[in-house]
Design a protein around this motif. Structure first.
Motif, mmCIF file in Angstrom:
data_model
loop_
_atom_site.group_PDB
_atom_site.id
_atom_site.type_symbol
_atom_site.label_atom_id
_atom_site.label_comp_id
_atom_site.label_asym_id
_atom_site.label_seq_id
_atom_site.Cartn_x
_atom_site.Cartn_y
_atom_site.Cartn_z
ATOM 1 N N PRO A 1 -3.898 -2.115 -3.329
ATOM 2 C CA PRO A 1 -4.783 -0.935 -3.993
ATOM 3 C C PRO A 1 -5.719 -1.236 -5.123
ATOM 4 O O PRO A 1 -5.396 -2.161 -5.698
ATOM 5 C CB PRO A 1 -3.746 0.210 -4.094
ATOM 6 C CG PRO A 1 -2.411 -0.019 -3.437
ATOM 7 C CD PRO A 1 -2.490 -1.691 -3.515
ATOM 8 N N PRO A 2 -6.755 -0.370 -5.269
ATOM 9 C CA PRO A 2 -7.494 -0.874 -6.322
ATOM 10 C C PRO A 2 -6.707 -0.655 -7.704
ATOM 11 O O PRO A 2 -5.932 0.236 -7.916
ATOM 12 C CB PRO A 2 -8.632 0.395 -6.383
ATOM 13 C CG PRO A 2 -8.519 0.560 -4.919
ATOM 14 C CD PRO A 2 -7.213 0.487 -4.487
ATOM 15 N N GLY A 3 -6.784 -1.693 -8.543
ATOM 16 C CA GLY A 3 -6.177 -1.842 -9.888
ATOM 17 C C GLY A 3 -4.734 -2.354 -9.636
ATOM 18 O O GLY A 3 -4.302 -2.712 -10.698
ATOM 19 N N GLU B 1 -9.451 6.023 -3.015
ATOM 20 C CA GLU B 1 -10.006 5.125 -1.968
ATOM 21 C C GLU B 1 -11.219 4.211 -2.501
ATOM 22 O O GLU B 1 -12.082 4.693 -3.258
ATOM 23 C CB GLU B 1 -10.554 6.014 -0.710
ATOM 24 C CG GLU B 1 -10.951 5.452 0.256
ATOM 25 C CD GLU B 1 -11.206 6.259 1.376
ATOM 26 O OE1 GLU B 1 -11.960 5.707 2.468
ATOM 27 O OE2 GLU B 1 -11.227 7.350 1.125
ATOM 28 N N LYS B 2 -11.341 2.915 -2.116
ATOM 29 C CA LYS B 2 -12.433 2.406 -2.303
ATOM 30 C C LYS B 2 -13.298 1.928 -1.178
ATOM 31 O O LYS B 2 -12.779 1.887 -0.204
ATOM 32 C CB LYS B 2 -11.665 0.839 -2.966
ATOM 33 C CG LYS B 2 -12.945 -0.199 -3.142
ATOM 34 C CD LYS B 2 -12.447 -1.506 -3.747
ATOM 35 C CE LYS B 2 -13.355 -2.373 -4.187
ATOM 36 N NZ LYS B 2 -12.971 -3.645 -4.270
ATOM 37 N N GLN C 1 -8.311 -4.817 2.280
ATOM 38 C CA GLN C 1 -7.967 -5.661 0.728
ATOM 39 C C GLN C 1 -6.609 -5.667 0.795
ATOM 40 O O GLN C 1 -5.899 -4.731 1.047
ATOM 41 C CB GLN C 1 -8.659 -5.034 -0.284
ATOM 42 C CG GLN C 1 -8.161 -3.612 -0.615
ATOM 43 C CD GLN C 1 -9.025 -2.969 -1.593
ATOM 44 O OE1 GLN C 1 -10.318 -2.540 -1.367
ATOM 45 N NE2 GLN C 1 -8.613 -2.541 -2.804
ATOM 46 N N TRP D 1 0.720 -1.277 0.041
ATOM 47 C CA TRP D 1 -0.077 0.126 -0.022
ATOM 48 C C TRP D 1 0.920 1.256 -0.098
ATOM 49 O O TRP D 1 0.450 2.373 -0.444
ATOM 50 C CB TRP D 1 -0.986 -0.026 1.152
ATOM 51 C CG TRP D 1 -2.159 -0.870 1.087
ATOM 52 C CD1 TRP D 1 -2.205 -2.112 1.317
ATOM 53 C CD2 TRP D 1 -3.708 -0.405 0.360
ATOM 54 N NE1 TRP D 1 -3.468 -2.566 0.547
ATOM 55 C CE2 TRP D 1 -4.439 -1.454 0.305
ATOM 56 C CE3 TRP D 1 -3.881 0.862 0.147
ATOM 57 C CZ2 TRP D 1 -5.735 -1.458 -0.231
ATOM 58 C CZ3 TRP D 1 -5.213 0.743 -0.480
ATOM 59 C CH2 TRP D 1 -6.062 -0.188 -0.472
#
Length: 515
Positions: A199-201, A509-510, A196, A128
């Motif tokens: 990070p997203p993606g 941010e998700k 999670q 992250w």
């Protein structure tokens, strides 16, 4: 980054939730120490049995780091950390209902598995945070999480006293330990639904090779095998106190079976390591034409020295290993030396790990700013040696305030040394940082086992002297043989894993599920 710590969104939310998960595992791991003398009186344990329990509490952490590391690579930090937090409730519950030494011993062994949670968060934080912030991020994760050892001394005795009204005035250590396990399990569920892995993606990358450390020379292959042997021998040390005349938990045949198993485990690990490095090493059959003559060669830019790993393993055995040993015995030391109550002794002893909040991050920060990671490591280790030699002179004639000050002085150098160690580990060879971290981290537990074995055979003054002298020897070795990592203060470029990863420093941010 320091400004962002006040935030509880995006990657900072992951950092805060992860260090708190690590914090809880340390509270569970050291939940026994504040009640050592109370449990001794309650269950009629001997001083020898208490020392044995302290050693067993560290034992399975060594192999657990390896197993948890494999699970981590396969399933990711989210599932692994959540599962470990839920598992932590089991040894807490069984300890709370224990009625004799044998039951406590088994619980101490399984409780040591919880202490291997550190490696999980290292991977989560690395996923992250960008390289330019990874040092301080890992320092905050490790330092604030390690503070759980101090929190155990601060929080658990008052809980035990507060619940004593329901147990005829006796210190209710069972309720306190049970509570830590239940809180850990509940947080494991919360953690699972609120974090999670990446990070997203960004895709979670699993290693292409597993089973052993990839080396860059034949000599390094055998050097790694010696490091593996040290880990196995540290487990073998446990058979000695468990089979002693005063404990007799194991008989002669059981000890023999354990050593046979450990020998087989070492041979298996040696074979797996050879499989990973077969192209480099060649055949290990002395009658083969390519005996130790593999075809693969690494260019100079891709090589690294296992000697660096060995030295950092030694430093971590000195700093973190001594911390593990002291955390298990310091409450009892203050209680007996200054005739204090269990609660007061537990709170004072917690001054030793208290500095983790700032000392471990500062060790990494000093290493970043001083301009030489090698000499930062060397100087901090000298401070560790001086600190323990001073602690070895503490006795009942000392002022309690002076004794606490000396303890905190030593504590700072110990934990700053931990931070400086892991400021160097990722710079040896970035592609295998996880495996190197596992080896170095495991030797921290080896140091704890060795130091507690010394304590079991001697007394606490001899233990302090051993820690001090060993630290000064380690500092000398670092000064002469530890090398400054290449590009130690350079800009590190990280390849993109997925083209969808945003190029902005702040990742989007998700929205995460909360319960």
């Amino acid at each position: 980054m320091l400004k962002g710590l006040a935030s509880f969104s995006g990657r900072y939310r992951i950092l805060h939730m992860t260090w708190f998960a690590f914090f809880l595992t340390f509270i569970v791991w050291f939940s026994f120490a504040p009640f050592a003398t109370t449990i001794q009186k309650d269950l009629g344990l001997t001083a020898e049995q208490l020392k044995t329990l302290a050693i067993c509490n560290l034992a399975l952490t060594v192999p657990a780091r390896i197993v948890i590391g494999m699970i981590l690579d396969r399933f990711g930090p989210r599932i692994t950390f959540s599962g470990l937090l839920i598992f932590a409730a089991i040894p807490c519950i069984t300890t709370a209902i224990s009625q004799n030494f044998d039951q406590l011993l088994w619980n101490s062994l399984f409780n040591g598995i919880v202490g291997a949670g550190f490696v999980v968060g290292v991977r989560m934080v690395a996923e992250w945070f960008p390289p330019k912030e990874i040092g301080i991020a890992q320092g905050i994760y490790g330092g604030w999480g390690n503070f759980g050892a101090a929190a155990a001394g601060f929080l658990l005795p008052p809980i035990a006293v507060a619940t004593s009204i329901y147990s005829s005035g006796l210190t209710n250590w069972r309720v306190a330990i049970l509570t830590t396990g239940l809180i850990s399990a509940i947080y494991g569920v919360i953690y699972f639904f609120n974090v999670q892995d990446t990070p997203p993606g960004k895709a979670f990358q699993r290693p292409r090779r597993s089973g052993g450390l990839e080396v860059t020379s034949t000599k390094s292959f055998f050097a790694v095998s010696l490091l593996d042997l040290g880990l196995i021998l540290s487990l073998g040390l446990l058979t000695w106190p468990l089979a002693g005349e005063k404990i007799r938990f194991l008989n002669g045949q059981q000890v023999l079976l354990i050593w046979v198993f450990l020998g087989a485990l070492y041979l298996f690990q040696f074979y797996k390591s050879w499989q990973v490095n077969q192209e480099l090493v060649g055949s290990i059959n002395p009658f083969a034409h390519n005996f130790l003559k593999g075809a693969k060669r690494y260019p100079p830019s891709a090589r690294y020295e296992v000697r660096q790993i060995a030295l950092l393993s030694f430093t971590y055995a000195v700093n973190f290993g001594s911390q593990l040993a002291i955390l298990s015995i310091l409450p009892r030391f203050f209680e007996q030396t200054f005739s204090l109550s269990t609660v007061v002794a537990g709170i004072i002893a917690a001054s030793y790990p208290f500095f983790n909040l700032i000392s471990r991050p500062s060790g990494g920060l000093i290493s970043d700013k001083l301009g030489s990671r090698k000499w930062t490591m060397t100087c901090l280790t000298v401070g560790i040696g001086i600190g323990y030699l001073l602690m070895g002179n503490i006795n009942s004639n000392w002022s309690l305030l002076v004794a606490i000050a000396v303890t905190m002085f030593c504590s700072y150098f110990v934990q700053a040394g931990c931070g400086a160690t892991f400021a160097m580990v990722p710079l040896i060879k970035r592609e295998i940082t996880g495996q190197i971290s596992g080896c170095v981290g495991a030797y921290g537990n080896v140091g704890g086992v060795v130091y507690l074995t010394i304590y079991r055979l001697t007394d606490i003054q001899t233990l302090y002297a051993s820690m001090g002298i060993t630290a000064l020897i380690c500092a000398s070795l670092c000064g002469f043989f530890l090398k400054e990592p290449q590009a130690s203060f350079g800009e590190i470029v990280v390849e993109k894993v997925n083209s969808q990863v945003p190029e902005k420093e702040e990742l989007p941010e998700k929205k995460l599920t909360s319960i």
